[in-house]
Design a protein around this motif. Sequence first.
Motif, PDB file in Angstrom:
ATOM      1  N   SER A  92      16.791  29.357 116.190  1.00  0.00           N
ATOM      2  CA  SER A  92      16.667  30.682 116.815  1.00  0.00           C
ATOM      3  C   SER A  92      16.575  30.583 118.330  1.00  0.00           C
ATOM      4  N   TYR A  93      16.097  29.454 118.855  1.00  0.00           N
ATOM      5  CA  TYR A  93      16.017  29.232 120.298  1.00  0.00           C
ATOM      6  C   TYR A  93      17.153  28.352 120.799  1.00  0.00           C
ATOM      7  N   GLU A  94      18.150  28.121 119.958  1.00  0.00           N
ATOM      8  CA  GLU A  94      19.321  27.323 120.307  1.00  0.00           C
ATOM      9  C   GLU A  94      18.947  25.888 120.671  1.00  0.00           C
ATOM     10  N   ASN A  95      17.858  25.394 120.092  1.00  0.00           N
ATOM     11  CA  ASN A  95      17.487  23.978 120.232  1.00  0.00           C
ATOM     12  C   ASN A  95      18.191  23.196 119.121  1.00  0.00           C
ATOM     13  N   TYR A  96      19.497  23.085 119.226  1.00  0.00           N
ATOM     14  CA  TYR A  96      20.257  22.522 118.115  1.00  0.00           C
ATOM     15  C   TYR A  96      19.979  21.025 117.942  1.00  0.00           C
ATOM     16  N   THR A  97      19.757  20.315 119.020  1.00  0.00           N
ATOM     17  CA  THR A  97      19.457  18.891 118.900  1.00  0.00           C
ATOM     18  C   THR A  97      18.177  18.688 118.102  1.00  0.00           C
ATOM     19  N   GLU A  98      17.125  19.417 118.459  1.00  0.00           N
ATOM     20  CA  GLU A  98      15.869  19.276 117.750  1.00  0.00           C
ATOM     21  C   GLU A  98      15.999  19.748 116.298  1.00  0.00           C
ATOM     22  N   GLY A  99      16.817  20.806 116.073  1.00  0.00           N
ATOM     23  CA  GLY A  99      17.048  21.250 114.706  1.00  0.00           C
ATOM     24  C   GLY A  99      17.725  20.182 113.874  1.00  0.00           C
ATOM     25  N   ALA A 100      18.652  19.431 114.496  1.00  0.00           N
ATOM     26  CA  ALA A 100      19.332  18.360 113.771  1.00  0.00           C
ATOM     27  C   ALA A 100      18.354  17.242 113.413  1.00  0.00           C
ATOM     28  N   TYR A 101      17.519  16.851 114.364  1.00  0.00           N
ATOM     29  CA  TYR A 101      16.540  15.804 114.065  1.00  0.00           C
ATOM     30  C   TYR A 101      15.571  16.253 112.966  1.00  0.00           C
ATOM     31  N   THR A 102      15.244  17.531 112.951  1.00  0.00           N
ATOM     32  CA  THR A 102      14.336  18.049 111.918  1.00  0.00           C
ATOM     33  C   THR A 102      14.980  17.962 110.545  1.00  0.00           C
ATOM     34  N   LEU A 103      16.228  18.412 110.426  1.00  0.00           N
ATOM     35  CA  LEU A 103      16.925  18.305 109.141  1.00  0.00           C
ATOM     36  C   LEU A 103      17.099  16.848 108.721  1.00  0.00           C
ATOM     37  N   LEU A 104      17.233  15.982 109.699  1.00  0.00           N
ATOM     38  CA  LEU A 104      17.426  14.566 109.388  1.00  0.00           C
ATOM     39  C   LEU A 104      16.209  13.986 108.667  1.00  0.00           C
ATOM     40  N   LEU A 105      15.023  14.521 108.958  1.00  0.00           N
ATOM     41  CA  LEU A 105      13.835  14.051 108.255  1.00  0.00           C
ATOM     42  C   LEU A 105      13.918  14.347 106.761  1.00  0.00           C
ATOM     43  N   HIS A 106      14.468  15.516 106.419  1.00  0.00           N
ATOM     44  CA  HIS A 106      14.649  15.813 104.991  1.00  0.00           C
ATOM     45  C   HIS A 106      15.745  14.946 104.394  1.00  0.00           C
ATOM     46  N   ALA A 107      16.819  14.785 105.144  1.00  0.00           N
ATOM     47  CA  ALA A 107      17.925  13.982 104.614  1.00  0.00           C
ATOM     48  C   ALA A 107      17.490  12.543 104.347  1.00  0.00           C
ATOM     49  N   ARG A 108      16.599  12.000 105.192  1.00  0.00           N
ATOM     50  CA  ARG A 108      16.147  10.618 104.998  1.00  0.00           C
ATOM     51  C   ARG A 108      15.324  10.463 103.721  1.00  0.00           C
ATOM     52  N   LEU A 109      14.791  11.559 103.206  1.00  0.00           N
ATOM     53  CA  LEU A 109      14.032  11.486 101.951  1.00  0.00           C
ATOM     54  C   LEU A 109      14.935  11.402 100.727  1.00  0.00           C
ATOM     55  N   LEU A 110      16.221  11.697 100.912  1.00  0.00           N
ATOM     56  CA  LEU A 110      17.148  11.745  99.789  1.00  0.00           C
ATOM     57  C   LEU A 110      17.929  10.445  99.680  1.00  0.00           C
ATOM     58  N   LYS A 111      18.397  10.174  98.489  1.00  0.00           N
ATOM     59  CA  LYS A 111      19.164   8.956  98.225  1.00  0.00           C
ATOM     60  C   LYS A 111      20.632   9.312  98.023  1.00  0.00           C
ATOM     61  N   TRP A 112      21.479   8.297  98.267  1.00  0.00           N
ATOM     62  CA  TRP A 112      22.898   8.464  97.922  1.00  0.00           C
ATOM     63  C   TRP A 112      23.061   8.143  96.430  1.00  0.00           C
ATOM     64  N   SER A 113      22.584   9.064  95.605  1.00  0.00           N
ATOM     65  CA  SER A 113      22.640   8.855  94.159  1.00  0.00           C
ATOM     66  C   SER A 113      22.831  10.197  93.480  1.00  0.00           C
ATOM     67  N   ASP A 114      23.074  10.127  92.197  1.00  0.00           N
ATOM     68  CA  ASP A 114      23.283  11.346  91.409  1.00  0.00           C
ATOM     69  C   ASP A 114      22.007  11.794  90.719  1.00  0.00           C
ATOM     70  N   GLU A 115      20.873  11.340  91.199  1.00  0.00           N
ATOM     71  CA  GLU A 115      19.613  11.824  90.664  1.00  0.00           C
ATOM     72  C   GLU A 115      19.433  13.302  90.995  1.00  0.00           C
ATOM     73  N   ALA A 116      18.727  13.972  90.116  1.00  0.00           N
ATOM     74  CA  ALA A 116      18.499  15.405  90.332  1.00  0.00           C
ATOM     75  C   ALA A 116      17.522  15.616  91.472  1.00  0.00           C
ATOM     76  N   ASN A 117      17.659  16.764  92.118  1.00  0.00           N
ATOM     77  CA  ASN A 117      16.729  17.103  93.193  1.00  0.00           C
ATOM     78  C   ASN A 117      15.363  17.433  92.607  1.00  0.00           C
ATOM     79  N   THR A 118      14.341  16.767  93.084  1.00  0.00           N
ATOM     80  CA  THR A 118      12.987  17.049  92.600  1.00  0.00           C
ATOM     81  C   THR A 118      12.249  17.977  93.545  1.00  0.00           C
ATOM     82  N   ALA A 119      12.518  17.840  94.825  1.00  0.00           N
ATOM     83  CA  ALA A 119      11.875  18.719  95.819  1.00  0.00           C
ATOM     84  C   ALA A 119      12.601  20.057  95.864  1.00  0.00           C
ATOM     85  N   PRO A 120      11.895  21.137  96.151  1.00  0.00           N
ATOM     86  CA  PRO A 120      12.566  22.450  96.235  1.00  0.00           C
ATOM     87  C   PRO A 120      13.552  22.495  97.380  1.00  0.00           C
TER      88      PRO A 120
END
Length: 1453
Positions: A1021-1049
């Motif tokens: 909302s404040y056009e801090n796109y770099t910081e928004g990308a780093y924030t999403l990256l924290l969620h992405a790092r929790l995920l695996k490159w696998s076909d396991e089902a998503n457990t987190a909402p």
Amino acid sequence: MLVRGVWVRDPYSRLLVPLPAAVWNFPRTSEHHLPLQIGETVHILQASEGKGVQQPQAGPMPCPAHERLFWVLDVGMGMGGVIPTEMPMVQEITTTLREWATIWKQLYVVRQVKQMMYELMERRSQLLSGTLPKDELLQLKKEVTGKIDYGNKILALDLVVRDEDENILDPDRTSIISLFQAHKKAAQTITQRIQEEMSPQQSVLGCSARLAASPSHSLYLCVRNFVCNIGEEAQLFMALYDPSDENYVIRWASTGVPQDIELLNNLKAIFTDLGSKDLKRERLFLVCQIIRVGRMDLRETYSRKLSTGLRRPFGISVMDITDITKGKSETGAGCGTDIPCSVLAGFWVSLKMLWGDLSQVRKDHPHLVDRSTVVARKLGYPEVIMPGDVRNDIYLTLVQGEFDKGNKKTQKNVEVTVCVCDESGNVVQNVIYHGAGDKPVSEYRSVVYYQQRHQRWMETVKVCTSSGAQGLGLLHLTPHLCLPAKDKSERIFSMAFVKLMRPDGTTLRDGEHDLILYKGDSRKLEDAGAYLTLPSARMLPEPKLLSGSSFRVSGTASGLTVSARDSFQISTLVCSTKLTQNVNLLGLLKWRSKPSLLSENLQKLMNVDGGEVIKFLQDTLDALFSIMMEHSDTDVYDTLVFDALVFIVGLVADRKFQHFNAVLEAYICQHFSATLAYKKLISVLTQYVDHASQGEPCEPLMRTFKALEYIFKFIVPPLPQSHYVACMAAILSQMDKDHYSSYIKAFPSRPELMDFLMETFILFKDLIGKTVYPSDWMVMNMVQNREFLRAINQFAMTLTKMFLNDSSFELQLWNNYFHLAVAFLTQESLQLENFSQAKRNSILAKYGDMRATIGASIRDMWYNLGHHKIKFIPGMVGPILEMTLVPELELRKSTIPIFFDMMLCEYQLTESFSRFEDEILRKLDSEVEGGRGDEQYKQLFESILLSCCRRHPKLAKPGENFVALVTGLLERLLDYRAVRNDENKTYSMSCTVNLLNFYKEIDRQAMYIRYLYKLKDLHVSYENYTEGAYTLLLHARLLKWSDEANTAPMQGLHSPSLHTQRQLKEALYNQIIDYFDQGKMWEEAIHICKELADQYESEVFNYEMLSDILVSREAKFYEKILKVLRPSPDYFAVGYYGQGFPTFLRNKVFIYRGKEYERREDFEMQLLSPFPSAEKLKSTSPPGQDITGSPAQSGCTRPGRGHNRGPLPCSAPSLPCSFYKANHVQKFSYSRPFKKGPKDPDNEFATMWIERTTFVTAYPLPGILRWFAVTSTTTTIISPLENAIETMMKTNEKIMSEINRHQNDPSLPINPLSMLLNGIVDPAVMGGFAKYETVQFATPLLAEGIRIHGRKVTEDLRPFHERMEQCFVQLRAKVENQYGVREMVSAKVVSRVQAQPRLSGWSWRYPRPQSLPLAPPRARTAGVSVRRTAPAPSSGTGGRTCASPSRSCQSPR
């Protein structure tokens, strides 16, 4: 100031003594004065009198001059222990004045409330006089209660119910049914009373409030006088510009008075249907056009050739009425006309803005708007078309015409005659209006302009019939010459016409029409049979038709030919609630004429423009319900009609048509009569629900849900539910303990009793949640709550007696009881802290605090459960938490121990209380975010639970850990809530990070991810796109490159189809790449692209996506890195000192990453906006204990730079290098110059020392925030020699950067290089390097720069270049003479430089990052401490490398 007395009885003498009340504010101007504000009372505690000096009778309470009166005073808004003895009405006025005074000070609604308070004081004095007869007293009471009720309504206070004598009803002495009826009657009459109060108050109401209250407005106009020496009759046309209303027409006689003498001093009109959009226009004008009626030229004398009765333009008058329409001014003075001849004129009007539609205005202002007032309607539809507002108007505007003079020497004097004909060509009589206030005529004659080829009239007339346009066939327009009477046969030279109705039954389209002019015999031109079959207008796709040269009409046998050289344009506007221009809507409205097309017409309704449907809302709804009722024996059309209703309701719900909600409500209440339609509507709704329950796609059901409210109103008319609830409360009020006991015993079996209790608990909870009565029915709500509380406590005793032991325990029944009791305790009407002090005292005196009663009952019922308690863990944790969060101290103290009992219960069974802990953490987050909880609750929770845990050795340690965990979360949640709604989201982001870090530390992944996405949304909302990308990256790092089902909402915009972790991670990576691209962090985007490419290539073998990621994205990022110039960000060190700041800021220093081109002033203003009382420090030195321990807020700002890190080859281009120097930085420095030693007058830099402060942050920047806290600080001193070396290195870096840029891109402009070189080599420019002669200078860099400059310099700058070369030769000779010749280290490199100079091959250590502009220490300000910082220089010495960050992505954990 005046003080008026309230008489009270003295507690000692039992005599009446005055209790003065201030009637206006009295400021304190002397130490002996008592400052008072309006409404405050003064209780005289002690008085003594005696002889004294002369005292003027002035001040707050004047006394006789020969006496001195000593008073002991107690000032306040309340009566305290004073016992009033006045009549109840006087007491009510007194209480009302006090309550209004408090709210008035808070809301600053000065004019309204102040005036009413004065009036109530005056009426109070009349009541106290005791001299009024009974009938006048009753009338005065009604007037007073009307004012009180009106004031209470506008101040959102409670409704007061009264008896026939206007006394307040006592709920203890009135039956509940009577009380309900009194509320209902008061609610019905309050509207009428408000209208009576509003009429004299119109002038003091705020414009914005009136705009919000009504979508329709009116402008009242009264013409006071018109003075102009015209010499002939005249017509005055008054209209508003820009909102187009009808003209108000006044016919003025040559004698200087209205032609209708009865209108003298009664020339009134009202311009209606003005919408809020019209009044929000930047400028509004009242325009008056003066048309003279008579001779062609006023200089003509009466002769045989005289042309009379011609309408000739004479003058115009314009007045800016913007202030009047916006409520800034109520009346307008006169304005003069602009007349082309030297005749003095004057035009005087009065104007007044009236709020509401025409019916409302007539009701509120009968003295202004009566039957004689002319109504000028809007040229178009009002914003809201109420049912019953019928219009059938067609507005015709003569736009322009062009008439060839033919074989005559002069242009024609043309007059256009307009008449309306039926389908047979007969003239329809008296359907044309010049404007509002004029009588209808059969023929309209235009204004005549003297001998002009191109004539532009812009004259508007109205065609109106009671039956619409069905009886009107066409408009007949005849341009003719203005000739003497003997030449009548030559007057008509052409004719045009246009049909008002189209062949499909719709009306003529709105807009301009380029009509065809026909020539012929005058009899043919008037014969409708000769031209009705011919085209009337040129088609729009032919732009050349204005000249008529390319137009041909077949069938000239009619005797008419096209006037090729003439053109004629008109425009039309249809304002009808019965005639539509949409053929699809017309087909539905007239469905009976073609029943075979009914299904098709119902389907086509969905394609009709919403605005067109809204115009015909009542007729459309009538048609739909008629279709349904007339086909009651079949369901063929039911679904189509249902969908059409949903479509219409959806239109009304649209913000564009939000004002039509009232129209739809009025239709349902007043016009809807299809009472049996509910069966068919329910049938279709059930069908949709059944389809959805079977898993079938049912898109109409989703649309239906949005319109469900009104669909149910069509199905079930509004029921008086409140009446039934009042009856139930009345029955409960008659029951005592014996009645309850007998009723319980009357049930023949336990299951039946259980069913009764279950249904009763559910019913009570539903009624409490629905708020059956309006919110201002305080008495009725409290009476109902009192009876419900008695019933709940009686049923609780039944639970304990009959459903508690092991054999009879009913879990669901007890669960329903607890949920009902908590819902009762937390309902809005019992939260006393939200009420005014007067209302709170009134409720406590009459009903007590019911929350304490039900809270004690809940506590006792919980402890009665015994070993059954474990069955309610963790289900009851949330409701109990909600109860303890109620801000009532004693309630909290008595109920918080329940938490320890829950912990102990679970611990005794499982040796842990993890389920309880998980649930309270989860619920606490949502409760505090919803507004519950405070610092007091945190302290009570901590002290009470710690005390309980320490009394149990086994729970002492885990209990302390739990309490620390919860209080830590509470602290962070309270900080987050405090700043969540700030306009500046900076601190909200910090609190969000604190929370997500907390949840990560305690391993609550779902909550952690929830706040990650809140943080991401804030950044985006404040056009801090770099910081928004780093924030999403924290969620992405929790995920695996696998076909396991998503457990987190899953959060955010991710599709529910992303079932596996691989799918979600891929979607996140694509979003992250987009954010990095928008934030110009292409290096980071490339890393993500490479990871995706590796997956596409080696794991999933999706070569199509691989090609896309490599070609469409990664390659473009590399290109942007090389070609796009990215400004380096500024860094600021910000310190927050003092106890007044929140805990997450208090006495801490942060490094902020500025935005592109952000000024320090803007940055400071943004930081200080949430703390307006903060004091900005005047020094960048660390503050002492006197500031850090102060309750105030202080701080300072410092600029600086950051330390880069990591290797990058020296051969790298300058743009990538400059990026790495300013990003992924964790160490920052700020340099403060100071003088040391004796001053050198010849060289100020010789004594210039630098104090360099180095900050290390918790995490590198950029990251998930634009700022991070400083974890360590060091300070070093830089000598003048070291400072000079650094300065020279910076200059070297600038030169080398510019040379590399010009070598890589020869097309760059030369100006920056020119200024840089000239500032160095020319001693006359800023002293050159004369101050740094003690430093050996790298002349080869300058030589290369001057060589490139000489190659690119233009001829006009050649003298400038030659001057630089001379200066450089002198400088180089001086340097080489004193310090020797500087040579390249490598001969190989030298030869390469000589062959093809490239700085990337030189053996120079790549300098540290380009320094950011360092501002000298500025005046410190109070508030936040901000210092610009920058990446600090790398610590390496020599080597062929430059600083660069590592490729890792680090974020707070």
